[in-house]
Design an enzyme around this catalytic site. Structure first.
Site, short mmCIF file in Angstrom:
data_model
loop_
_atom_site.label_atom_id
_atom_site.label_comp_id
_atom_site.label_asym_id
_atom_site.label_seq_id
_atom_site.Cartn_x
_atom_site.Cartn_y
_atom_site.Cartn_z
N VAL A 59 3.76 -48.02 -66.79
CA VAL A 59 4.40 -48.65 -67.96
C VAL A 59 3.39 -49.15 -69.01
O VAL A 59 3.77 -49.48 -70.12
CB VAL A 59 5.35 -49.81 -67.58
N TYR A 150 -1.45 -63.68 -63.57
CA TYR A 150 0.01 -63.44 -63.56
C TYR A 150 0.73 -64.52 -64.37
O TYR A 150 1.60 -64.20 -65.19
CB TYR A 150 0.49 -63.45 -62.11
N1 LIG Z 1 10.06 -61.65 -56.87
C1 LIG Z 1 9.84 -62.78 -57.48
O1 LIG Z 1 9.77 -63.85 -56.86
C2 LIG Z 1 9.70 -62.82 -58.97
C3 LIG Z 1 9.72 -64.07 -59.60
C4 LIG Z 1 9.57 -64.15 -60.97
C5 LIG Z 1 9.41 -62.98 -61.71
N2 LIG Z 1 9.42 -61.78 -61.08
C6 LIG Z 1 9.22 -60.59 -61.91
O2 LIG Z 1 10.31 -59.69 -61.74
C7 LIG Z 1 9.83 -58.35 -61.95
C8 LIG Z 1 10.25 -57.50 -60.76
O3 LIG Z 1 9.59 -58.02 -59.61
P1 LIG Z 1 10.06 -57.68 -58.12
O4 LIG Z 1 9.98 -58.93 -57.37
O5 LIG Z 1 11.30 -56.89 -58.15
O6 LIG Z 1 8.80 -56.79 -57.66
P2 LIG Z 1 8.70 -55.43 -56.83
O7 LIG Z 1 7.28 -55.29 -56.47
O8 LIG Z 1 9.73 -55.41 -55.76
O9 LIG Z 1 9.10 -54.34 -57.94
C9 LIG Z 1 8.27 -54.10 -59.04
C10 LIG Z 1 8.26 -52.62 -59.35
O10 LIG Z 1 7.41 -52.43 -60.49
C11 LIG Z 1 6.66 -51.25 -60.27
N3 LIG Z 1 5.44 -51.29 -61.06
C12 LIG Z 1 4.43 -52.19 -60.96
N4 LIG Z 1 3.44 -51.89 -61.83
C13 LIG Z 1 3.85 -50.77 -62.50
C14 LIG Z 1 3.28 -49.99 -63.52
N5 LIG Z 1 2.08 -50.29 -64.07
N6 LIG Z 1 3.98 -48.93 -63.99
C15 LIG Z 1 5.17 -48.61 -63.46
N7 LIG Z 1 5.76 -49.32 -62.48
C16 LIG Z 1 5.11 -50.39 -62.01
C17 LIG Z 1 6.37 -51.23 -58.78
O11 LIG Z 1 6.06 -49.93 -58.32
C18 LIG Z 1 7.68 -51.77 -58.21
O12 LIG Z 1 8.58 -50.71 -57.90
C19 LIG Z 1 8.32 -58.44 -62.14
O13 LIG Z 1 8.04 -58.46 -63.53
C20 LIG Z 1 8.00 -59.78 -61.55
O14 LIG Z 1 6.83 -60.32 -62.08
C21 LIG Z 1 9.54 -61.67 -59.74
#
Ligand SMILES: NC(=O)c1ccc[n+]([C@@H]2O[C@H](COP(=O)([O-])OP(=O)(O)OC[C@H]3O[C@@H](n4cnc5c(N)ncnc54)[C@H](O)[C@@H]3O)[C@@H](O)[C@H]2O)c1
Length: 249
Positions: A59, A150
């Site tokens: 991305v 982050y």
């Molecule tokens: N899980 C939490 O506690 C939490 C809390 C706050 C914010 N978030 C945010 O929510 C979003 C989703 O997180 P999640 O918990 O579902 O994580 P996850 O790791 O389960 O899913 C994230 C996805 O993003 C993809 N990804 C990462 N870097 C990439 C790149 N450079 N290009 C293409 N794809 C890429 C990964 O392959 C993965 O499939 C993120 O932005 C995360 O920072 C998550």
């Protein structure tokens, strides 16, 4: 169905919050373009949602964003929803974060927000409608220990979300961030696993929420659906906190 006939791009759709949102958006009638760098994860999401296009890539790559948006517009003639859920973290204070890791975190989290908005906005302007949903974090508001790149990136996403919202508010485009608390996804599990005392860190995190539990990805998907749909037609430039009472506690 709240997204009947709408077209949505979801990045990070191969796992966690992106996958749960893909599932819910599909149930609500949306045409989906699913984006992730993890081809196997995308295939699994495709199996769950039934029908979608899948796009494997990074991305942080501007040309990739343009290509996916063009593909969606040539198939459907429009782009209604962009959700930028791709993200990752590396732990570390400013002293212990490697500069290359810092750049990689910004490239994915911040670059993966602005480059996709940059690709999507011109089509949304042509339509005079669109909803962009970004992923921040409760930590962008509260701060937190040992996760400096982050947390800084998520703070940048909050500011970026507001500035895109203001710049294009009169073009019918709404832009909002979701700030989740700790959501039980592979990312969260990986972040605990970085610690020698992972069990202790996990329990402290769980108990930091007023509700004394982690969220699940489907709870964030419901907020994304609200922001994607006409139910939020007067909502733009906001950060919707979905954190089980973390910030209040
Ligand atoms: N899980 C939490 O506690 C939490 C809390 C706050 C914010 N978030 C945010 O929510 C979003 C989703 O997180 P999640 O918990 O579902 O994580 P996850 O790791 O389960 O899913 C994230 C996805 O993003 C993809 N990804 C990462 N870097 C990439 C790149 N450079 N290009 C293409 N794809 C890429 C990964 O392959 C993965 O499939 C993120 O932005 C995360 O920072 C998550």
């Amino acid at each position: 169905m709240r997204l009947q006939g709408r077209t949505a791009i979801i990045t990070g759709a191969g796992s966690g919050i992106g996958r749960a949102s893909a599932n819910l958006f599909a149930e609500e009638g949306a045409h989906l373009a699913l984006v992730d760098r993890d081809a196997a994860g995308l295939e699994e999401t495709l199996r769950l949602v039934g029908e979608a296009t899948t796009h494997v890539g990074d991305v942080g790559d501007a040309a990739f964003a343009e290509t996916v948006v063009s593909d969606v517009v040539s198939r459907h003639g429009r782009l209604d929803i962009l959700m930028t859920a791709a993200g990752f973290s590396v732990g570390g204070t400013v002293l212990t974060t490697d500069p290359d890791d810092w750049d990689a975190v910004f490239r994915t989290n911040v670059g993966g927000t602005w480059l996709w908005a940059r690709a999507a906005v011109p089509q949304m302007q042509r339509q005079n409608s669109g909803s962009i949903i970004t992923l921040a974090s409760q930590l962008a508001i509260a701060g937190g220990k040992g996760n400096s790149a982050y947390i800084a990136a998520k703070g940048a996403i909050v500011s970026l979300t507001r500035t895109i919202a203001v710049d294009f508010a009169t073009d019918g485009i709404r832009v909002n961030a979701i700030a989740p608390g700790a959501i039980d996804t592979p990312m969260l599990r990986r972040s605990f696993a970085r610690h020698g005392n992972a069990d202790e860190v996990r329990e402290a995190s769980r108990n930091r929420h007023a509700m004394k539990r982690f969220g699940v990805a489907e709870e964030i998907a419901q907020t994304a659906l609200h922001l994607a749909s006409d139910a939020s037609s007067f909502t733009t430039g906001t950060v919707m906190v979905v954190d089980g009472g973390w910030l209040a506690a």
